[in-house]
Design an enzyme around this catalytic site. Structure first.
Site, PDB file in Angstrom:
ATOM      1  N   ASP A  65     -21.369   0.464  -8.715  1.00 41.79           N
ATOM      2  CA  ASP A  65     -21.381   1.366  -7.560  1.00 41.79           C
ATOM      3  C   ASP A  65     -21.341   0.518  -6.287  1.00 41.79           C
ATOM      4  O   ASP A  65     -21.478  -0.704  -6.347  1.00 41.79           O
ATOM      5  CB  ASP A  65     -22.568   2.338  -7.599  1.00 41.79           C
ATOM      6  CG  ASP A  65     -23.929   1.685  -7.449  1.00 41.79           C
ATOM      7  OD1 ASP A  65     -24.046   0.465  -7.698  1.00 41.79           O
ATOM      8  OD2 ASP A  65     -24.891   2.384  -7.091  1.00 41.79           O
ATOM      9  N   TYR A  67     -21.926  -1.477  -2.653  1.00 47.37           N
ATOM     10  CA  TYR A  67     -23.042  -2.157  -1.997  1.00 47.37           C
ATOM     11  C   TYR A  67     -23.806  -1.144  -1.147  1.00 47.37           C
ATOM     12  O   TYR A  67     -23.204  -0.242  -0.558  1.00 47.37           O
ATOM     13  CB  TYR A  67     -22.523  -3.280  -1.096  1.00 47.37           C
ATOM     14  CG  TYR A  67     -21.813  -4.394  -1.827  1.00 47.37           C
ATOM     15  CD1 TYR A  67     -22.491  -5.214  -2.737  1.00 47.37           C
ATOM     16  CD2 TYR A  67     -20.468  -4.665  -1.582  1.00 47.37           C
ATOM     17  CE1 TYR A  67     -21.843  -6.257  -3.399  1.00 47.37           C
ATOM     18  CE2 TYR A  67     -19.815  -5.709  -2.230  1.00 47.37           C
ATOM     19  CZ  TYR A  67     -20.504  -6.500  -3.134  1.00 47.37           C
ATOM     20  OH  TYR A  67     -19.855  -7.524  -3.777  1.00 47.37           O
ATOM     21  N   PHE A  78     -16.765  -5.122  -5.455  1.00 47.83           N
ATOM     22  CA  PHE A  78     -17.070  -6.530  -5.154  1.00 47.83           C
ATOM     23  C   PHE A  78     -16.675  -6.981  -3.744  1.00 47.83           C
ATOM     24  O   PHE A  78     -17.134  -8.011  -3.271  1.00 47.83           O
ATOM     25  CB  PHE A  78     -16.457  -7.486  -6.204  1.00 47.83           C
ATOM     26  CG  PHE A  78     -17.030  -7.304  -7.569  1.00 47.83           C
ATOM     27  CD1 PHE A  78     -18.280  -7.821  -7.904  1.00 47.83           C
ATOM     28  CD2 PHE A  78     -16.348  -6.574  -8.546  1.00 47.83           C
ATOM     29  CE1 PHE A  78     -18.829  -7.635  -9.163  1.00 47.83           C
ATOM     30  CE2 PHE A  78     -16.894  -6.382  -9.811  1.00 47.83           C
ATOM     31  CZ  PHE A  78     -18.143  -6.916 -10.124  1.00 47.83           C
ATOM     32  N   HIS A 186     -21.679 -10.543 -16.371  1.00 49.61           N
ATOM     33  CA  HIS A 186     -21.480 -10.181 -14.964  1.00 49.61           C
ATOM     34  C   HIS A 186     -21.625 -11.428 -14.081  1.00 49.61           C
ATOM     35  O   HIS A 186     -22.388 -12.341 -14.399  1.00 49.61           O
ATOM     36  CB  HIS A 186     -22.537  -9.137 -14.577  1.00 49.61           C
ATOM     37  CG  HIS A 186     -22.237  -8.421 -13.307  1.00 49.61           C
ATOM     38  ND1 HIS A 186     -22.567  -8.938 -12.078  1.00 49.61           N
ATOM     39  CD2 HIS A 186     -21.633  -7.233 -13.071  1.00 49.61           C
ATOM     40  CE1 HIS A 186     -22.186  -8.103 -11.129  1.00 49.61           C
ATOM     41  NE2 HIS A 186     -21.612  -7.053 -11.702  1.00 49.61           N
TER      42      HIS A 186
END
Length: 225
Positions: A65, A67, A78, A186
């Protein structure tokens, strides 16, 4: 039908936009945007789809989701707005990019030039409340973004980047006989040293694209966003 995105995604996602769950999501978002601080700004919600049309999508980088701090989220997974401090996960992505392809990190985190080349930078949930990660999970976004993933999978010749356990849950939506999936831990500081570093995703993506008969991605970001 009203054009929410303004390209071929509107037709691809037509049944999702007309669904009951989407109408409920719209009602929820109207209330949230009027009463809370929500990211990204409303006009950026569909930025990933706007910048990377369905028929131009070659790569999907799947995030969770947006920032949840000010001046960061702008609708691409990202990526952050120009002028924002680099988030830790993105710093690690840049480290791996240098290790993989020798590309020196730039001093910003604005990844639009990747999106312009066919990299769909998709979060599975497209909105979030200020300082409340995952606050909009389970409100209806997943049905829409799952539909987008399935549509791309059915079309084929797409490279899906699944970083971390959450993204890897989406592998069940992807036909591995028609597409390529690249999985690793991740890039967050909590897990990057467990196998994200050294995974060479960027060179793997370009090899897969060339096998599909597609031009590779130029991963070098412009110095000035």
């Amino acid at each position: 039908m009203k054009q929410l995105i303004g390209n071929d995604w509107d037709q691809v996602l037509k049944s999702s936009f007309e669904s009951e769950s989407y109408q409920e999501l719209r009602g929820f978002l109207k209330s949230e945007y009027s009463q809370q601080v929500i990211y990204p700004e409303m006009h950026h919600i569909y930025e990933a789809f706007k910048l990377t049309p369905f028929n131009k999508t070659k790569v999907v980088i799947l995030g969770q989701d947006p920032y949840h701090n000010p001046n960061q989220a702008h609708g691409l997974s990202f990526s952050v707005l120009p002028g924002s401090k680099l988030p830790p996960s993105l710093k690690n992505i840049y480290k791996e990019l240098k290790e993989d392809l020798g590309i020196e990190p730039v001093n910003h985190g604005y990844l639009k030039s990747w999106a312009d080349q066919g990299v769909l930078m998709l979060n599975t949930v497209l909105t979030v409340q200020y300082h409340q990660p995952n606050s909009h999970a389970g409100k209806g976004w997943e049905q829409l973004t799952d539909a987008a993933i399935k549509a791309l999978s059915n079309r084929g010749d797409v490279v899906f980047i699944l970083w971390g356990a959450y993204a890897q849950k989406k592998s069940k939506l992807i036909d591995s006989t028609k597409n390529v999936m690249i999985k690793s831990p991740h890039p967050s500081p909590l897990s990057a040293y467990r196998g994200f570093f050294g995974s060479k995703p960027f060179s793997q993506i370009n090899v897969a694209l060339e096998q599909f008969g597609e031009a590779p991605i130029n991963w070098q970001l412009p110095e000035t966003p």
